[in-house]
Structures are given as structure tokens and as C-alpha cells.
Write a protein that holds these residues in place. Structure first.
Motif, PDB file in Angstrom:
ATOM      1  N   ARG A   1      -2.162   7.487  -0.521  1.00  0.00           N
ATOM      2  CA  ARG A   1      -3.477   7.182  -1.057  1.00  0.00           C
ATOM      3  C   ARG A   1      -3.558   6.072   0.078  1.00  0.00           C
ATOM      4  NH1 ARG A   1      -5.284  10.882  -3.901  1.00  0.00           N
ATOM      5  NH2 ARG A   1      -5.221  13.352  -3.281  1.00  0.00           N
ATOM      6  N   GLN A   2      -3.033   4.759  -0.668  1.00  0.00           N
ATOM      7  CA  GLN A   2      -3.111   3.303  -0.179  1.00  0.00           C
ATOM      8  C   GLN A   2      -3.199   2.134  -1.851  1.00  0.00           C
ATOM      9  OE1 GLN A   2      -3.306   2.795   2.814  1.00  0.00           O
ATOM     10  NE2 GLN A   2      -4.163   4.256   4.614  1.00  0.00           N
ATOM     11  N   VAL A   3      -2.698   2.812  -2.574  1.00  0.00           N
ATOM     12  CA  VAL A   3      -3.452   1.779  -3.510  1.00  0.00           C
ATOM     13  C   VAL A   3      -1.768   1.391  -3.766  1.00  0.00           C
ATOM     14  CG1 VAL A   3      -2.391   2.228  -5.882  1.00  0.00           C
ATOM     15  CG2 VAL A   3      -3.577   4.032  -5.572  1.00  0.00           C
TER      16      VAL A   3
ATOM     17  N   CYS B   1       4.863   4.524  -6.780  1.00  0.00           N
ATOM     18  CA  CYS B   1       3.959   3.519  -7.068  1.00  0.00           C
ATOM     19  C   CYS B   1       2.647   4.634  -8.086  1.00  0.00           C
ATOM     20  CB  CYS B   1       2.731   5.100  -5.871  1.00  0.00           C
ATOM     21  SG  CYS B   1       0.981   4.992  -5.756  1.00  0.00           S
ATOM     22  N   CYS B   2       2.278   4.276  -8.850  1.00  0.00           N
ATOM     23  CA  CYS B   2       1.642   4.268  -9.888  1.00  0.00           C
ATOM     24  C   CYS B   2       0.580   5.158  -9.952  1.00  0.00           C
ATOM     25  CB  CYS B   2       0.676   2.960 -10.625  1.00  0.00           C
ATOM     26  SG  CYS B   2      -0.634   3.044  -9.827  1.00  0.00           S
ATOM     27  N   TYR B   3       0.123   5.911  -9.275  1.00  0.00           N
ATOM     28  CA  TYR B   3      -0.452   6.486  -8.306  1.00  0.00           C
ATOM     29  C   TYR B   3       0.186   8.762  -8.818  1.00  0.00           C
ATOM     30  CZ  TYR B   3      -5.305   9.319  -7.527  1.00  0.00           C
ATOM     31  OH  TYR B   3      -6.742   9.337  -7.278  1.00  0.00           O
TER      32      TYR B   3
ATOM     33  N   ARG C   1       0.750  -0.847   0.264  1.00  0.00           N
ATOM     34  CA  ARG C   1      -0.460   0.626  -0.256  1.00  0.00           C
ATOM     35  C   ARG C   1       0.436   1.507   0.164  1.00  0.00           C
ATOM     36  NH1 ARG C   1      -0.363   3.075   4.941  1.00  0.00           N
ATOM     37  NH2 ARG C   1       0.660   1.644   6.238  1.00  0.00           N
ATOM     38  N   CYS C   2       0.233   2.224  -0.982  1.00  0.00           N
ATOM     39  CA  CYS C   2       1.125   3.589  -0.680  1.00  0.00           C
ATOM     40  C   CYS C   2       1.276   4.139   0.683  1.00  0.00           C
ATOM     41  CB  CYS C   2       0.851   4.070  -2.352  1.00  0.00           C
ATOM     42  SG  CYS C   2       2.158   5.952  -2.593  1.00  0.00           S
TER      43      CYS C   2
ATOM     44  N   LEU D   1       1.016  -2.367  -8.073  1.00  0.00           N
ATOM     45  CA  LEU D   1       0.302  -1.686  -9.409  1.00  0.00           C
ATOM     46  C   LEU D   1       1.702  -0.654  -9.949  1.00  0.00           C
ATOM     47  CD1 LEU D   1      -3.008  -1.150  -8.667  1.00  0.00           C
ATOM     48  CD2 LEU D   1      -2.001  -3.418  -9.544  1.00  0.00           C
TER      49      LEU D   1
END
Length: 404
Positions: free
Chosen positions: A87-89, A103-105, A83-84, A93
């Protein structure tokens, strides 16, 4: 020969219907083994090495804890909480850049120790960001990626599997990786209790397994069986794998099975021979927080016969045989788990002392689960987050002042 633990009688002398000490709770009731969690303070495989590709991510899991594996440009594997901290993405990913994971976001970048190394758009004077996410100790061995999900300070001293036959010139290894919808304890019982060979009658023919004896201690149970063929059709792969196949030995097989917490091993030694014809090492790793599903990792190490190339030719037949046996075992243990789910608990009536003792070992070395595995304290009393998963703060946990 069965060895009793201090203060206990020999298992065969235990009165009918009386459970071992660790099967009884403080009120005299039986502790349901299927509500006991696996101890996280051991090394567990969570992926096959070849599936964690260079400069790629891989989503793994241990008992409801999502883990992002990634292999950096150097070839080294890292494991981070998936989890990032922003934002918990899921970080699984994300994109691998050298030895870092981005992180991809919003492109927050993490080092292999879980610390944040870059936030591209961070302006001056803003609120201090978190330090990062949890990282896990990682070891790569035997074609598998192992992580240590418990207390990281215990990782260095924790026992690690020793498999001298893996990679030896005298052996070839077959790797297994399968999800099984059952509590890990059903898997230990299935392999240790060889009295279920009727299940495999269409693959192994008729076999009369004879329990030669067993020993047990606080962390292990080891049983020895004599396998005597009693007719019937046998899968060609079964014949090749046994003593009568590639090695031409007309002798029954002596099978030794050992649960040494939390792993399990099996060795097949032709009667009168000194070395095993094949050895199996297995680990059953819980996937979900309730631990009603596990991932079975297995390494089948087969001795090469004197005839060059014979094992290579027999390999597809042996693989097909082992897959057929595993499919039958999976059907049985998943049916056991389904019955447990439907009945709301363990209502079986075990009579085999060997299985009563392995249950004792699994209970005695396991950890409590919260109610239904969710919403209570996680393993070792770890706090539970808003998503219901146990959180064990590590050295790189977020929410602490300062960016690393």
C-alpha cells in the motif's frame, strides 16, 4: 600552477565573458549549473551512524528518493526503498525484527535485500504477490552511513573516501550534519572561493587570503591559499584552531581545498610545517528531486597538541566557532539559491577563473535533471513514477513474478 585540460587554454587566458566548453550547450548558450543533478553512481552519506539505532528505523533521502534505513539485531545496517510494495506506506514507520523489517500497516515483512519474506494473512490460490522493493548497497564508515543510489553493479568499483586521520590516536574528529536550502554546487563554490572572508570578519577578524595557485582536471580542482591575519577581533575558537593556538606556532596558514567529484576536502597546514593542523572532509547530498536543498555532512579532523587534554578543554570553543562560520556561509548560499528561484535562473557574473573551472568539473560529471527536476527523466534517464520521483529498477524491484 594551473594545469589546463587537453585542448583547452589556461583558465587565466580565457577571454573575458567566454565560458568553458562544458558551460556551453549545443547552441552556444550557457548550461545552468543549478539544473545539473549530482551523479548517483557514487557513495553518499545519508545519516550519522549513531542516529540509526539498533533494531530501529531511520528515514533518509537522496535526491527525492526516500530510503528506509534500519539496523538489524546483529548491528548491520540495511537500506530499502521507503515504501511497502503493498500500500506504499513508508517502511521507515515499520518494526525491526531480527534482520527483517515489517511494515507497520499489514505486517508484510522484508529481508535486508528488499525481498518479501512473509505476508501473514496470505491465503492459498490468491494472486502472486510482488517480490519486494529496491535495496541499496550500504557501507558504514567514519561514523556515517553511506548508500550507493546509482547502478548497484557499479558500487564495488566506485571510489570510496580514504581518511587516514579519522580514528587515529593523533586526531579527534568533529562531525557535522546540517540541511542547507541550496543546490549542492553553491556549497562547493563557497568553500573553494576563499575571497569571501569579509563575510566572516566578525569571527575571523581581517584576513588577506592569497591564492598561491591551483590545478584542475576532468574530475578535480585543487587550490592553495596563504592566510595572513591583518588585525581585528578573532573568535577564541578560531585562534585555537589555527597554527597560533594550541600549537603555539607564529606562522601564517596554508590552506589547500580540493573538489574531487563529488566530495570536497580542506587542509590547514602551518607555513613550513609538514602535517596539517586540521583536515575537513565534506559531502553535499541533495535531498529533494529538484536538488535545490542539500544535506551537508562534514568531518573535521583536528590534530591533538602536545599538551595532554588541551584539545578536550578547547573543544566547546572550537565547536562554537565552526558553527558560527557555517551559519554565515549557510546564510550566503541560501540567499544565492533564493535569488536563483526568484529570477528563474542563474544570472550571476563570475569573474574568478578558479570558480569557472570548478563549475566546469561539476557540470562535466553531473547528470541532467528533468524539467524543474520533476516530471521528466530522472538521473541517467530513469523512468519517473506517478509521484514524480525517478525510479531505478534494482534486483529486488516489485512487479516481477514470484515471491522470494
Amino acid at each position: 600552477m594551473t594545469e589546463a585540460r587537453p585542448g583547452e587554454r589556461y583558465p587565466f587566458d580565457r577571454p573575458a565573458g567566454v565560458a568553458p566548453r562544458s558551460e556551453r550547450d549545443g547552441d552556444g548558450g550557457v548550461v545552468d549549473l543549478r539544473r545539473v543533478g549530482i551523479d548517483p553512481d557514487y557513495w553518499y552519506p545519508v545519516a550519522v551512524s549513531r542516529k540509526v539505532r539498533k533494531e530501529r528505523t531511520f528515514a533518509a533521502v537522496f535526491a527525492g528518493e526516500r530510503i528506509a534505513l534500519y539496523r538489524g539485531g546483529s548491528g548491520r545496517v540495511y537500506a530499502l526503498e521507503d515504501r511497502c510494495a503493498h500500500r506504499q506506506v513508508p517502511l521507515s514507520l515499520g518494526v525491526v525484527e531480527g534482520e527483517a523489517l515489517r511494515c507497520c500497516y499489514h505486517a508484510w515483512a522484508y529481508r535486508g535485500n528488499g525481498r518479501i519474506s512473509q505476508i501473514p494473512y496470505l491465503p492459498k490460490g490468491c494472486e502472486r504477490p510482488p517480490r519486494g522493493v529496491r535495496s541499496y548497497p550500504v557501507r558504514e564508515a567514519f561514523g556515517l552511513v553511506f548508500v550507493f543510489p546509482g547502478d548497484p553493479e557499479k558500487a564495488e568499483e566506485a571510489p570510496f573516501p580514504v581518511l587516514p586521520q579519522y580514528g587515529a590516536a593523533t586526531h579527534r574528529t568533529m562531525t557535522f550534519s546540517r540541511t542547507v536550502r541550496c543546490h549542492y554546487s553553491f556549497m562547493h563554490e563557497n568553500l573553494l572561493d576563499m575571497n569571501h572572508q569579509f563575510l566572516h570578519r566578525g569571527v575571523l577578524g581581517r584576513i588577506q587570503p592569497e591564492l598561491l595557485g591551483y590545478e584542475c582536471g576532468p574530475r578535480f580542482v585543487e587550490a592553495r591559499y596563504l592566510f595572513v591575519p591583518a588585525g581585528g577581533r578573532k573568535d577564541r575558537g578560531a585562534g585555537l584552531l589555527s597554527a597560533e593556538g594550541l600549537r603555539g606556532r607564529d606562522r601564517p596558514d596554508v590552506v589547500t581545498i580540493r573538489t574531487e567529484y563529488p566530495y570536497q576536502t580542506l587542509q590547514d597546514v602551518p607555513d613550513g610545517a609538514g602535517l596539517p593542523a586540521f583536515s575537513l572532509w565534506a559531502a553535499y547530498v541533495p535531498e529533494d528531486a529538484e536538488q535545490r536543498t542539500c544535506h551537508a555532512f562534514g568531518l573535521l579532523m583536528i590534530e591533538k597538541p602536545p599538551v595532554p587534554g588541551a584539545l578536550h578543554v578547547a573543544w566547546p570553543l572550537i565547536r562554537r566557532f565552526t558553527e558560527r562560520v557555517f551559519a554565515q556561509d549557510r546564510m550566503a548560499v541560501e540567499a544565492e539559491q533564493q535569488a536563483w528561484d526568484e529570477q528563474g535562473g542563474d544570472r550571476n557574473h563570475e569573474v574568478f577563473p578558479l570558480i569557472l573551472d570548478v563549475r566546469d568539473v561539476l557540470r562535466g560529471n553531473g547528470v541532467p535533471l528533468g524539467p524543474e527536476g520533476i516530471g521528466g527523466a530522472g538521473p541517467q534517464g530513469a523512468p519517473v513514477g506517478v509521484d514524480g520521483l525517478a525510479r531505478r529498477p534494482g534486483p529486488a524491484a516489485d512487479g516481477v513474478a514470484g515471491q522470494g
